[in-house]
Design an enzyme around this catalytic site. Structure first.
Site, PDB file in Angstrom:
ATOM      1  N   TYR A  48       0.848  -1.190   0.000  1.00  0.00           N
ATOM      2  CA  TYR A  48       0.000   0.000   0.000  1.00  0.00           C
ATOM      3  C   TYR A  48       0.886   1.244   0.000  1.00  0.00           C
ATOM      4  O   TYR A  48       1.584   1.528   0.985  1.00  0.00           O
ATOM      5  CB  TYR A  48      -0.926   0.033   1.205  1.00  0.00           C
ATOM      6  CG  TYR A  48      -1.881  -1.128   1.319  1.00  0.00           C
ATOM      7  CD1 TYR A  48      -2.218  -1.907   0.221  1.00  0.00           C
ATOM      8  CD2 TYR A  48      -2.463  -1.455   2.547  1.00  0.00           C
ATOM      9  CE1 TYR A  48      -3.101  -2.968   0.333  1.00  0.00           C
ATOM     10  CE2 TYR A  48      -3.350  -2.511   2.662  1.00  0.00           C
ATOM     11  CZ  TYR A  48      -3.664  -3.267   1.557  1.00  0.00           C
ATOM     12  OH  TYR A  48      -4.531  -4.317   1.662  1.00  0.00           O
ATOM     13  N   PRO A 107     -16.116  -4.108   3.468  1.00  0.00           N
ATOM     14  CA  PRO A 107     -17.477  -4.411   3.931  1.00  0.00           C
ATOM     15  C   PRO A 107     -18.519  -3.409   3.435  1.00  0.00           C
ATOM     16  O   PRO A 107     -19.717  -3.686   3.501  1.00  0.00           O
ATOM     17  CB  PRO A 107     -17.355  -4.355   5.453  1.00  0.00           C
ATOM     18  CG  PRO A 107     -16.214  -3.422   5.703  1.00  0.00           C
ATOM     19  CD  PRO A 107     -15.244  -3.686   4.585  1.00  0.00           C
ATOM     20  N   LEU A 108     -18.040  -2.279   2.920  1.00  0.00           N
ATOM     21  CA  LEU A 108     -18.951  -1.269   2.358  1.00  0.00           C
ATOM     22  C   LEU A 108     -18.956  -1.305   0.835  1.00  0.00           C
ATOM     23  O   LEU A 108     -19.364  -0.339   0.187  1.00  0.00           O
ATOM     24  CB  LEU A 108     -18.558   0.125   2.852  1.00  0.00           C
ATOM     25  CG  LEU A 108     -18.730   0.352   4.351  1.00  0.00           C
ATOM     26  CD1 LEU A 108     -18.113   1.678   4.779  1.00  0.00           C
ATOM     27  CD2 LEU A 108     -20.193   0.301   4.741  1.00  0.00           C
ATOM     28  N   GLY A 109     -18.509  -2.442   0.273  1.00  0.00           N
ATOM     29  CA  GLY A 109     -18.523  -2.557  -1.182  1.00  0.00           C
ATOM     30  C   GLY A 109     -17.706  -1.469  -1.844  1.00  0.00           C
ATOM     31  O   GLY A 109     -18.135  -0.873  -2.823  1.00  0.00           O
ATOM     32  N   ARG A 110     -16.490  -1.215  -1.293  1.00  0.00           N
ATOM     33  CA  ARG A 110     -15.598  -0.169  -1.801  1.00  0.00           C
ATOM     34  C   ARG A 110     -16.293   1.193  -1.806  1.00  0.00           C
ATOM     35  O   ARG A 110     -16.085   2.022  -2.693  1.00  0.00           O
ATOM     36  CB  ARG A 110     -15.076  -0.527  -3.194  1.00  0.00           C
ATOM     37  CG  ARG A 110     -14.396  -1.891  -3.223  1.00  0.00           C
ATOM     38  CD  ARG A 110     -13.734  -2.194  -4.545  1.00  0.00           C
ATOM     39  NE  ARG A 110     -13.242  -3.564  -4.556  1.00  0.00           N
ATOM     40  CZ  ARG A 110     -12.111  -3.996  -4.018  1.00  0.00           C
ATOM     41  NH1 ARG A 110     -11.320  -3.138  -3.399  1.00  0.00           N
ATOM     42  NH2 ARG A 110     -11.759  -5.259  -4.076  1.00  0.00           N
ATOM     43  N   GLY A 111     -17.144   1.391  -0.803  1.00  0.00           N
ATOM     44  CA  GLY A 111     -17.839   2.664  -0.641  1.00  0.00           C
ATOM     45  C   GLY A 111     -19.180   2.726  -1.335  1.00  0.00           C
ATOM     46  O   GLY A 111     -19.989   3.606  -1.037  1.00  0.00           O
ATOM     47  N   PHE A 112     -19.461   1.774  -2.221  1.00  0.00           N
ATOM     48  CA  PHE A 112     -20.709   1.828  -2.983  1.00  0.00           C
ATOM     49  C   PHE A 112     -21.925   1.666  -2.082  1.00  0.00           C
ATOM     50  O   PHE A 112     -22.964   2.307  -2.289  1.00  0.00           O
ATOM     51  CB  PHE A 112     -20.708   0.740  -4.061  1.00  0.00           C
ATOM     52  CG  PHE A 112     -21.617   1.030  -5.220  1.00  0.00           C
ATOM     53  CD1 PHE A 112     -21.116   1.513  -6.416  1.00  0.00           C
ATOM     54  CD2 PHE A 112     -22.984   0.836  -5.131  1.00  0.00           C
ATOM     55  CE1 PHE A 112     -21.948   1.800  -7.485  1.00  0.00           C
ATOM     56  CE2 PHE A 112     -23.833   1.110  -6.187  1.00  0.00           C
ATOM     57  CZ  PHE A 112     -23.309   1.601  -7.368  1.00  0.00           C
TER      58      PHE A 112
END
Length: 335
Positions: free
Chosen positions: A56, A209-214
């Site tokens: 990263y 867990p947030l679907g890459r923010g989606f």
């Protein structure tokens, strides 16, 4: 904030962690000072598990986390990873400048470098970031076990492997964590991987867990993302797939509004309701989103709520693949 033990390692951490990747790369502009404030606020809120990797920001993220650790190393657990080799001259933000190397020699080199960047004597949880198909998993985890015996790492984890590979690894040595993408729009692990983890006493660490923010509902169109945001390479963020997925998230937003919380909190709460052995690690570099994510711990979902959510986003409900097929280390290519 509850706590859990990572596998059978004796490593105890909060039941909600913090993914640090986006603080140094992939999600638009970075700001180390803002990220350090977010890391400090996370600890104030009871978050004690911090997830990073040697790739990263090509080491920048580990250095950032290491700066945060100074003076409070004993209060937190740190997870890092090895196994992905990036082009040192490639552009930051690219997910395509990579090869895989799980060799014991490269593993030891990466571990020593990560220890130095983090400023610590031991890494609490050390993952194989992606399994190298040219090297037997038994050889890889056997070498990790030697690092554990030396005290350089405390627990061994794998990332994005199938159930059969996980079993082979566990037959060789104690595996304590399996990290894979798991959310309302990525549920394929429920078929075999998650049951295998539970059979073997392995903690499941859910990244994105947030679907890459989606799943927060705050990304309403692709133009909301910076031009260099790697999510634009994902089929789920493109064309008709984007529109279909946004329509699904809109239903989650309606459910959240009726419960006086946010769609993102519903998504995290749903994961926490899947079992006490699941450790979500939502990533953010901003305090306001961190506080929102931690607030999901206080969201209680009834059976009717869970049934309704399952009807909105059942397994396989999201439109499009997670990764472009040209992505090296694409886990979808091995399942």
């Amino acid at each position: 904030m509850r706590t859990l033990e990572i596998g059978r390692s004796g490593v105890i951490c909060s039941t909600l962690g913090l993914g640090c990747m986006g603080m140094s790369e992939f999600y638009g502009e970075t700001d180390d000072e803002e990220s350090l404030r977010t890391l400090a606020r996370a600890l104030e809120l009871g978050v004690t598990h911090y997830d990073t990797s040697n790739v990263y920001g090509r080491g920048a993220n580990e250095r950032l986390v290491g700066k945060f650790l100074r003076g409070q190393r004993d209060k937190v657990t740190v997870a890092s990873k090895f196994g992905v080799v990036r082009d040192p001259d490639g552009p930051l933000g690219s997910v395509y400048d990579r090869e895989l190397d799980n060799s014991p020699k490269y593993m030891r080199q990466c571990c020593e470098e990560s220890l130095a960047r983090l400023g610590t004597d031991t890494i609490d949880l050390y993952y194989v970031h992606r399994a190298d198909p040219t090297i037997a998993i038994e050889e890889t985890v056997g070498a990790l076990a030697r690092l554990r015996d030396e005290g350089k790492i405390r627990a061994i984890g794998l990332s994005e492997v199938d159930a059969a590979t996980l079993r082979r690894a566990a037959n060789e040595t104690q595996i304590d964590a399996l990290q894979s993408e798991y959310s309302l729009w990525t549920r394929d692990v429920e078929a075999e991987v998650l049951p295998t983890c539970r059979e073997l006493g392995i903690t499941f660490v859910a990244y994105s867990p947030l679907g890459r923010g989606f799943l927060t509902g705050q990304i309403t169109k692709a133009d909301d993302l910076a031009d260099d945001d790697f999510r634009l390479t994902s089929p789920r963020f493109q064309g008709e797939n984007f529109d279909r997925n946004f329509a699904l998230v809109d239903h989650v937003r309606e459910l959240a509004a009726a419960r006086n919380c946010t769609a993102g909190q519903i998504a995290i709460a749903w994961l926490l309701h899947q079992g006490d052995d699941i450790l979500p690690i939502p990533g953010t570099k901003r305090i306001r989103y961190l506080e929102e994510n931690v607030g999901a711990i206080g969201v209680t979902l009834t059976k009717d709520d869970l049934d309704q959510i399952d009807a909105i986003l059942p397994p396989g409900g999201a439109a499009g693949d997670r990764y472009d097929k040209s992505f090296k280390g694409n886990p979808e290519a091995t399942r």
